[in-house]
Each structure stands twice: as C-alpha cells, then as structure tokens.
Design an enzyme around this catalytic site. Structure first.
Site, PDB file in Angstrom:
ATOM      1  N   LEU A   1       0.797  -1.297  -0.164  1.00  0.00           N
ATOM      2  CA  LEU A   1      -0.033  -0.084  -0.187  1.00  0.00           C
ATOM      3  C   LEU A   1       0.985   1.154   0.132  1.00  0.00           C
ATOM      4  CD1 LEU A   1      -2.319  -1.418   2.659  1.00  0.00           C
ATOM      5  CD2 LEU A   1      -3.155  -1.023   0.146  1.00  0.00           C
ATOM      6  N   PRO A   2       0.268   2.366  -0.502  1.00  0.00           N
ATOM      7  CA  PRO A   2       1.018   3.645  -0.484  1.00  0.00           C
ATOM      8  C   PRO A   2       1.945   4.127   0.906  1.00  0.00           C
ATOM      9  CG  PRO A   2      -1.066   4.020  -1.601  1.00  0.00           C
ATOM     10  CD  PRO A   2      -1.092   2.613  -0.677  1.00  0.00           C
TER      11      PRO A   2
ATOM     12  N   THR B   1       6.593   0.469   1.929  1.00  0.00           N
ATOM     13  CA  THR B   1       7.550   1.461   2.395  1.00  0.00           C
ATOM     14  C   THR B   1       6.715   2.360   3.471  1.00  0.00           C
ATOM     15  OG1 THR B   1       8.976   1.091   0.609  1.00  0.00           O
ATOM     16  CG2 THR B   1       9.435   3.030   2.239  1.00  0.00           C
TER      17      THR B   1
ATOM     18  N   LYS C   1      15.530  -0.084   4.871  1.00  0.00           N
ATOM     19  CA  LYS C   1      14.994   0.559   3.730  1.00  0.00           C
ATOM     20  C   LYS C   1      15.277   2.099   3.514  1.00  0.00           C
ATOM     21  CE  LYS C   1      12.570   1.184   0.055  1.00  0.00           C
ATOM     22  NZ  LYS C   1      12.590   1.019  -1.446  1.00  0.00           N
TER      23      LYS C   1
ATOM     24  N   LYS D   1       9.652  10.824  -0.913  1.00  0.00           N
ATOM     25  CA  LYS D   1       8.743  10.104   0.113  1.00  0.00           C
ATOM     26  C   LYS D   1       9.887   9.282   1.152  1.00  0.00           C
ATOM     27  CE  LYS D   1       6.114   6.000   0.963  1.00  0.00           C
ATOM     28  NZ  LYS D   1       5.372   4.711   0.768  1.00  0.00           N
TER      29      LYS D   1
HETATM   30  P1  NAD Z   1       0.781   2.508  -6.112  1.00  0.00           P
HETATM   31  O1  NAD Z   1      -0.083   3.620  -5.964  1.00  0.00           O
HETATM   32  O2  NAD Z   1       0.893   2.021  -7.653  1.00  0.00           O
HETATM   33  O3  NAD Z   1      -0.315   1.363  -5.450  1.00  0.00           O
HETATM   34  C1  NAD Z   1      -0.839   1.291  -4.277  1.00  0.00           C
HETATM   35  C2  NAD Z   1      -2.202   0.602  -4.489  1.00  0.00           C
HETATM   36  O4  NAD Z   1      -2.859   0.428  -3.274  1.00  0.00           O
HETATM   37  C3  NAD Z   1      -3.382   1.331  -5.531  1.00  0.00           C
HETATM   38  O5  NAD Z   1      -3.585   0.340  -6.432  1.00  0.00           O
HETATM   39  C4  NAD Z   1      -4.234   1.690  -4.610  1.00  0.00           C
HETATM   40  O6  NAD Z   1      -5.663   1.635  -5.290  1.00  0.00           O
HETATM   41  C5  NAD Z   1      -4.184   0.635  -3.376  1.00  0.00           C
HETATM   42  N1  NAD Z   1      -4.978   0.823  -2.009  1.00  0.00           N
HETATM   43  C6  NAD Z   1      -4.651   2.259  -1.380  1.00  0.00           C
HETATM   44  N2  NAD Z   1      -5.423   2.128  -0.467  1.00  0.00           N
HETATM   45  C7  NAD Z   1      -6.185   0.875  -0.404  1.00  0.00           C
HETATM   46  C8  NAD Z   1      -6.993   0.196   0.355  1.00  0.00           C
HETATM   47  N3  NAD Z   1      -7.344   0.780   1.721  1.00  0.00           N
HETATM   48  N4  NAD Z   1      -7.252  -1.101   0.156  1.00  0.00           N
HETATM   49  C9  NAD Z   1      -6.777  -1.586  -1.081  1.00  0.00           C
HETATM   50  N5  NAD Z   1      -5.951  -1.292  -1.810  1.00  0.00           N
HETATM   51  C10 NAD Z   1      -5.736   0.155  -1.501  1.00  0.00           C
HETATM   52  O7  NAD Z   1       2.011   2.335  -5.388  1.00  0.00           O
HETATM   53  P2  NAD Z   1       3.372   1.366  -5.554  1.00  0.00           P
HETATM   54  O8  NAD Z   1       4.150   2.040  -6.871  1.00  0.00           O
HETATM   55  O9  NAD Z   1       2.733   0.049  -5.985  1.00  0.00           O
HETATM   56  O10 NAD Z   1       4.092   1.339  -4.353  1.00  0.00           O
HETATM   57  C11 NAD Z   1       3.384   0.615  -3.301  1.00  0.00           C
HETATM   58  C12 NAD Z   1       4.528   0.801  -1.991  1.00  0.00           C
HETATM   59  O11 NAD Z   1       5.784   0.055  -2.474  1.00  0.00           O
HETATM   60  C13 NAD Z   1       4.855   2.197  -1.582  1.00  0.00           C
HETATM   61  O12 NAD Z   1       4.903   2.142  -0.143  1.00  0.00           O
HETATM   62  C14 NAD Z   1       6.052   2.510  -2.252  1.00  0.00           C
HETATM   63  O13 NAD Z   1       6.665   3.483  -1.470  1.00  0.00           O
HETATM   64  C15 NAD Z   1       6.836   1.186  -2.253  1.00  0.00           C
HETATM   65  N6  NAD Z   1       7.964   0.992  -3.304  1.00  0.00           N
HETATM   66  C16 NAD Z   1       7.605   1.298  -4.717  1.00  0.00           C
HETATM   67  C17 NAD Z   1       8.572   1.108  -5.741  1.00  0.00           C
HETATM   68  C18 NAD Z   1       8.298   1.572  -6.930  1.00  0.00           C
HETATM   69  O14 NAD Z   1       9.202   1.693  -7.945  1.00  0.00           O
HETATM   70  N7  NAD Z   1       7.231   1.960  -7.422  1.00  0.00           N
HETATM   71  C19 NAD Z   1       9.831   0.500  -5.189  1.00  0.00           C
HETATM   72  C20 NAD Z   1       9.988   0.169  -3.996  1.00  0.00           C
HETATM   73  C21 NAD Z   1       8.853   0.433  -2.955  1.00  0.00           C
END
Ligand code: NAD
Length: 294
Positions: free
Chosen positions: A65-66, A94, A169, A244
């Site tokens: 999740l975000p 994260t 991390k 972030k």
């Molecule tokens: P994203 O915004 O693409 O995905 C998050 C998903 O969570 C969305 O699809 C959203 O609809 C869903 N969501 C939000 N609230 C919800 C709820 N209450 N119930 C169900 N679903 C819900 O984000 P991401 O890029 O997939 O990143 C996710 C995590 O991974 C973050 O914490 C980010 O910091 C970490 N991260 C991302 C990357 C990257 O390159 N994108 C790399 C390493 C770590």
C-alpha cells in the site's frame, strides 16, 4: 501451495501478486481500483470484494500500500478480526518505522504475527520476481514469511526485530538519494571543467568515486549501462517516491536524535525538484538541475 490474501495491487503489488499466482498459490486479491482487480484476474488471481475477504482463511496476508496510514487502516479495519492466528501478516509497503512497530504490536496483542518486509527494486523487479526483501520481525516470523517472499524475489534478508526492515530500507535509500546527487554534481562539474562525460565515467567507475548510482544507474544519457537517463528519465524510480523515502528517513532520524545533514540536504533538493513539476521523472533526472546531462 497456499491461500494468500493480497491487498494493494498497484504498480508493485500487481506484479508481486501475479508472481505468487504463477507459482501456483491461490491468491485472493483486493484493491480499491477496479482496473487493478481486472488486471489481477488476467494474471491468475481471484479478485475479491474487500480486504476482509482477502484476509479470510489466508495462510499469508500481504499488503503493498502507499503509506503508513493505509497500512494501519487496512490492518485495523480488515485484517485484525478476520485473519487467522495461524496466518503470517506481511507488509511489503515502504512506511514509517513507528507505524510498522505499532501495527506489529497491535497484531501481537491479538495473537497475530506480523513482519515488515519492504522491498528494494522497482516495478521491473516486481514484475520479474527479482525483488530484495528486508524483513523486520522475530526469527520465527521471518521463517514463516520467507517462503512467500522467496516466490516474489531474489533475496530475502532478516534485518532484525519489527521495524528493522523499514529502518534498513530508508537508510539504504538515504545513501542512494545522496550518492545520486553527488554523482550528478560531479558529472556537471567535470563537464564544466572540460572533461568528457564518458572519459570521467571510465575513470570514476573504476576509482573510489564509484557507486551504484554511477555504474548501475548512470544519470548521464549514453554513458554506462542502459538506465532511465537513456529514455529521457521515464520509468525507473520516480522522484516522488525518492522524496517519500527521504522524508521518512529524516523523520526517523529526528525521532532518535540522529544527525543526518547530508540526508536532509538530499531531501530538500528532491523536494525542490519535485515541486518544479518533476515528481514523475526518474530520480536520476535531478542531474538536470546541475546541468550535467550530456
Ligand atoms: P501504487 O500507488 O501504484 O499502488 C498502491 C495501491 O494500493 C493502489 O492500487 C491503490 O488503489 C491501493 N490501495 C490504496 N488504499 C487501499 C486500501 N485501503 N485497500 C486496498 N487497496 C488500496 O504504489 P506502488 O508504486 O505499487 O508502491 C507501493 C508501495 O511500495 C509504496 O509504499 C512504495 O513506496 C513502495 N515501493 C515502490 C516502488 C516503486 O518503484 N514503485 C519501489 C519500492 C517500494
């Protein structure tokens, strides 16, 4: 094969859930977005109507999740009270260390076992199943989480007690943000001093200025192995996500009275770069501010 509840099927979670389904797991997947649910279905997951349904009867509940507020809300409203005490709860998002510890403590108070397991590697690694997981939790919890994480990654490392995964991390990404800026500045300075970028790369990449930011992810287009700089800084690791993580690092530093002036400066520089409308560009695009791009 196991029944897995997967909550959060975004850029990262979508590929991770798909890889678990490919390994033969029964993945009950939930996201607030219908598009994400549709994509998960195409990838072999079973879309369900709520986070509670995903957690029901699951042997592992995985969240991606975000931010901390989303994780705490999903755990409090849906996972607690639904997940079996036999389930392992794995948060791969994260988030801030304090929330990770609070969630794990709340889980323990309910007889549940939770680990924080943030990832290194971006969307491509999530899709390819080659993420690195850094795990915070007891040794026993780590052993229970490890097989599920191994099905989505190339390395699963026990960092320590709950919260240690998140600490690893953000400390790692604080180094990454700072070294990327230092690398960009050095390329810009080298250029202004009349040095060819390729010649500087050939020297620094085998000298003590070498770092991952230089040799695996060079911010100068056409120099070093292929990286987002070769695609006009599209894809890769977005500036907004680097910001972030730097904010989380500086917030964590303040909470334990640690002095991190370089990390704070990196946070400030990424804040300004994102505020100028560059949040979606790969974080190596910050080289544009120092004029070092070839
Ligand atoms: P994203 O915004 O693409 O995905 C998050 C998903 O969570 C969305 O699809 C959203 O609809 C869903 N969501 C939000 N609230 C919800 C709820 N209450 N119930 C169900 N679903 C819900 O984000 P991401 O890029 O997939 O990143 C996710 C995590 O991974 C973050 O914490 C980010 O910091 C970490 N991260 C991302 C990357 C990257 O390159 N994108 C790399 C390493 C770590």
């Amino acid at each position: 094969m196991a029944r897995i509840g997967f909550i959060g099927l975004g850029n990262m979670g979508g590929g991770m859930a798909a890889n678990l389904a490919k390994k033969g797991h029964d993945v009950h997947a939930f996201d607030l977005s219908q598009d994400a649910l549709d994509r998960a279905k195409k990838e072999g997951c079973l879309p369900v109507g709520s986070a509670r349904e995903a957690a029901e009867d699951a042997e592992a509940v995985i969240t991606m999740l975000p931010a901390g507020s989303h994780v705490e809300q999903v755990y409090t409203d849906s996972v607690f009270g639904t997940a079996s005490t036999a389930a392992i709860l794995i948060d791969c998002s994260t988030i801030d260390v304090a929330t990770a510890r609070r969630v794990a403590d709340a889980a323990a108070a309910k007889g549940l076992t939770a680990v924080d397991a943030p990832v290194s590697g971006g969307i491509a690694a999530a899709n390819a199943g080659s993420l690195t997981f850094m795990v915070g939790g007891s040794g026993e919890a780590f052993e229970r989480a490890e097989p599920f994480l191994a099905d989505m990654g190339k390395a699963v490392i026990h960092a320590g007690a709950n919260g240690a995964g998140q600490a690893a991390k953000i400390c790692n990404n604080m180094i990454l943000g700072a070294t990327m800026i230092a690398t960009c500045e050095a390329f810009a300075l080298a250029k202004k001093l009349g040095l060819d970028s390729q010649a500087f790369y050939d020297i620094a990449s085998v000298s003590s200025g070498q770092s991952w930011s230089m040799t695996s992810y060079c911010p100068v287009p056409g120099v070093g192995p292929e990286s987002p700089s070769d695609h006009d800084y599209a894809g890769g690791f977005a500036t907004a996500l680097m910001l972030k993580d730097l904010r989380l690092a500086i917030e964590a530093a303040a909470s334990v009275d640690a002095d991190t002036p370089i990390g704070a400066k990196a946070r400030d520089l990424y804040e300004a770069f994102a505020a100028a409308g560059n949040g979606a560009l790969d974080f190596s695009a910050i080289i544009k501010t120092s004029g070092g791009a070839a």
